[in-house]
Write a protein that holds these residues in place. Structure first.
Motif, PDB file in Angstrom:
ATOM      1  N   VAL A 138       0.996  -1.645   0.062  1.00 57.60           N
ATOM      2  CA  VAL A 138       0.258   0.166   0.360  1.00 57.60           C
ATOM      3  C   VAL A 138       0.666   1.337   0.265  1.00 57.60           C
ATOM      4  N   VAL A 139       1.692   1.026   1.048  1.00 56.24           N
ATOM      5  CA  VAL A 139       2.905   2.534   1.118  1.00 56.24           C
ATOM      6  C   VAL A 139       3.414   2.996   0.085  1.00 56.24           C
ATOM      7  N   ALA A 140       4.584   1.307  -0.591  1.00 54.56           N
ATOM      8  CA  ALA A 140       4.728   1.995  -1.946  1.00 54.56           C
ATOM      9  C   ALA A 140       3.888   2.251  -2.600  1.00 54.56           C
ATOM     10  N   SER A 141       2.868   1.721  -3.603  1.00 58.73           N
ATOM     11  CA  SER A 141       2.063   1.662  -4.334  1.00 58.73           C
ATOM     12  C   SER A 141       1.535   3.291  -4.126  1.00 58.73           C
ATOM     13  N   ILE A 142       1.369   3.867  -2.789  1.00 57.16           N
ATOM     14  CA  ILE A 142       0.888   5.720  -2.954  1.00 57.16           C
ATOM     15  C   ILE A 142       1.957   6.202  -3.393  1.00 57.16           C
ATOM     16  N   ALA A 143       2.683   6.265  -2.870  1.00 57.65           N
ATOM     17  CA  ALA A 143       4.322   6.721  -3.644  1.00 57.65           C
ATOM     18  C   ALA A 143       4.545   6.684  -4.795  1.00 57.65           C
ATOM     19  N   LEU A 144       4.586   5.633  -5.473  1.00 58.24           N
ATOM     20  CA  LEU A 144       4.592   5.220  -6.914  1.00 58.24           C
ATOM     21  C   LEU A 144       3.890   6.560  -7.290  1.00 58.24           C
ATOM     22  N   GLY A 145       2.171   6.611  -6.868  1.00 58.54           N
ATOM     23  CA  GLY A 145       1.685   6.956  -7.810  1.00 58.54           C
ATOM     24  C   GLY A 145       1.462   8.548  -7.698  1.00 58.54           C
ATOM     25  N   MET A 146       1.881   8.891  -6.724  1.00 57.45           N
ATOM     26  CA  MET A 146       2.382  10.503  -6.565  1.00 57.45           C
ATOM     27  C   MET A 146       3.855  10.447  -7.195  1.00 57.45           C
ATOM     28  N   LEU A 147       4.427   8.958  -7.441  1.00 57.12           N
ATOM     29  CA  LEU A 147       5.587  10.000  -8.240  1.00 57.12           C
ATOM     30  C   LEU A 147       5.435  10.153  -9.825  1.00 57.12           C
ATOM     31  N   THR A 148       4.283   8.760 -10.827  1.00 59.75           N
ATOM     32  CA  THR A 148       4.047   9.089 -11.757  1.00 59.75           C
ATOM     33  C   THR A 148       3.230  10.677 -11.372  1.00 59.75           C
ATOM     34  N   ALA A 149       2.242  11.103 -11.309  1.00 57.69           N
ATOM     35  CA  ALA A 149       1.987  12.413 -10.744  1.00 57.69           C
ATOM     36  C   ALA A 149       3.181  13.576 -11.422  1.00 57.69           C
ATOM     37  N   VAL A 150       4.027  13.835 -10.585  1.00 53.99           N
ATOM     38  CA  VAL A 150       4.575  14.572 -10.179  1.00 53.99           C
ATOM     39  C   VAL A 150       6.090  14.369 -10.784  1.00 53.99           C
ATOM     40  N   GLY A 151       6.646  13.120 -10.608  1.00 48.92           N
ATOM     41  CA  GLY A 151       7.864  13.450 -10.635  1.00 48.92           C
ATOM     42  C   GLY A 151       8.506  13.759 -12.297  1.00 48.92           C
ATOM     43  N   GLY A 152       7.341  14.251 -13.578  1.00 52.59           N
ATOM     44  CA  GLY A 152       7.991  14.817 -14.582  1.00 52.59           C
ATOM     45  C   GLY A 152       8.827  16.288 -14.170  1.00 52.59           C
ATOM     46  N   GLY A 153       7.782  17.334 -13.068  1.00 52.07           N
ATOM     47  CA  GLY A 153       7.606  18.023 -13.043  1.00 52.07           C
ATOM     48  C   GLY A 153       9.050  18.606 -12.113  1.00 52.07           C
ATOM     49  N   VAL A 154       9.015  17.414 -11.547  1.00 51.82           N
ATOM     50  CA  VAL A 154      10.552  17.470 -10.614  1.00 51.82           C
ATOM     51  C   VAL A 154      11.886  17.872 -11.807  1.00 51.82           C
ATOM     52  N   ILE A 155      11.654  16.601 -12.441  1.00 50.01           N
ATOM     53  CA  ILE A 155      13.070  15.978 -13.618  1.00 50.01           C
ATOM     54  C   ILE A 155      12.747  17.773 -14.974  1.00 50.01           C
ATOM     55  N   ARG A 156      11.538  18.841 -14.748  1.00 45.46           N
ATOM     56  CA  ARG A 156      11.581  19.565 -15.841  1.00 45.46           C
ATOM     57  C   ARG A 156      12.603  20.810 -14.590  1.00 45.46           C
TER      58      ARG A 156
END
Length: 219
Positions: free
Chosen positions: A123-141
């Motif tokens: 559960v916790v890892a899935s939540i973290a990766l769900g958030m990463l999917t949504a915001v990770g590109g913006g961080v890289i940008r």
């Protein structure tokens, strides 16, 4: 598999729409940074696909979907052309872009969480990766553009928190075996509404308690 919340055709359209809008935001930042057309394309691709690529690499979904679906790779290039030739017009509809960006945020945090769960994460890892999917590109940008990532800046309205809420709700729905098109759409809508309210009312995360006094050496 729980990640197939929507029908394949619907999910494809939603994914491409989210990718396009994320790519627009990357392209607009590149324009503000005075990048050339290659730099604009790189920032658009990184913003649109970065979160999903990071998630797929971490869960072992190799090669990442961004490299097996031509539409995922080409869509940011289309966004690059749009901002290259029409960036004043795109900038003028900033609220529309932010609204569509919030929709993409809601969609990707839900589908990202579900896909992580499908690959055996808890559960916790899935939540973290769900958030990463949504915001990770913006961080890289932001990193590529040599800026402090927006989600780490106190003077920006909440961005990661709405995706965290959507990811958490999705994980809870999975845990009680209630994730489907209706409930998944509800989770995405909740993240979207949260993000739009944060933009409308300039909601921010709190900074450190007694921050001012600690800087002056007071106790």
């Amino acid at each position: 598999m729980t990640s197939q919340i929507f029908s394949p055709d619907v999910e494809q359209v939603l994914d491409l729409a989210g990718i396009f809008v994320f790519a627009l935001s990357g392209g607009l930042l590149a324009i503000r940074k005075n990048f050339d057309v290659f730099g604009i394309a790189v920032l658009a691709e990184a913003t649109a696909l970065g979160g999903g690529v990071l998630r797929d690499v971490l869960i072992g979904a190799i090669p990442p979907a961004a490299f097996t679906n031509l539409g995922y790779f080409v869509t940011p290039l289309v966004a690059t052309l749009v901002v290259f030739f029409l960036h004043p017009e795109v900038a003028r509809i900033n609220l529309t872009v932010q609204t569509l960006d919030a929709l993409g945020l809601g969609l990707f945090c839900v589908t990202g969480t579900a896909k992580a769960h499908d690959y055996g994460l808890g559960v916790v890892a899935s939540i973290a990766l769900g958030m990463l999917t949504a915001v990770g590109g913006g961080v890289i940008r932001d990193v590529l553009a040599m800026e402090t990532p927006s989600l780490l800046r106190w003077d920006r309205s909440l961005y990661a928190v709405p995706s965290l809420v959507g990811s958490t709700l999705t994980a809870l729905l999975i845990s009680i075996d209630r994730l489907n098109t209706l409930t998944g759409s509800t989770a995405a809508l909740l993240a979207f509404v949260f993000r739009m309210l944060a933009l409308r009312y300039n909601w921010r995360a709190p900074r450190a308690w007694h921050r001012g006094s600690s800087n002056t050496g007071e106790h």
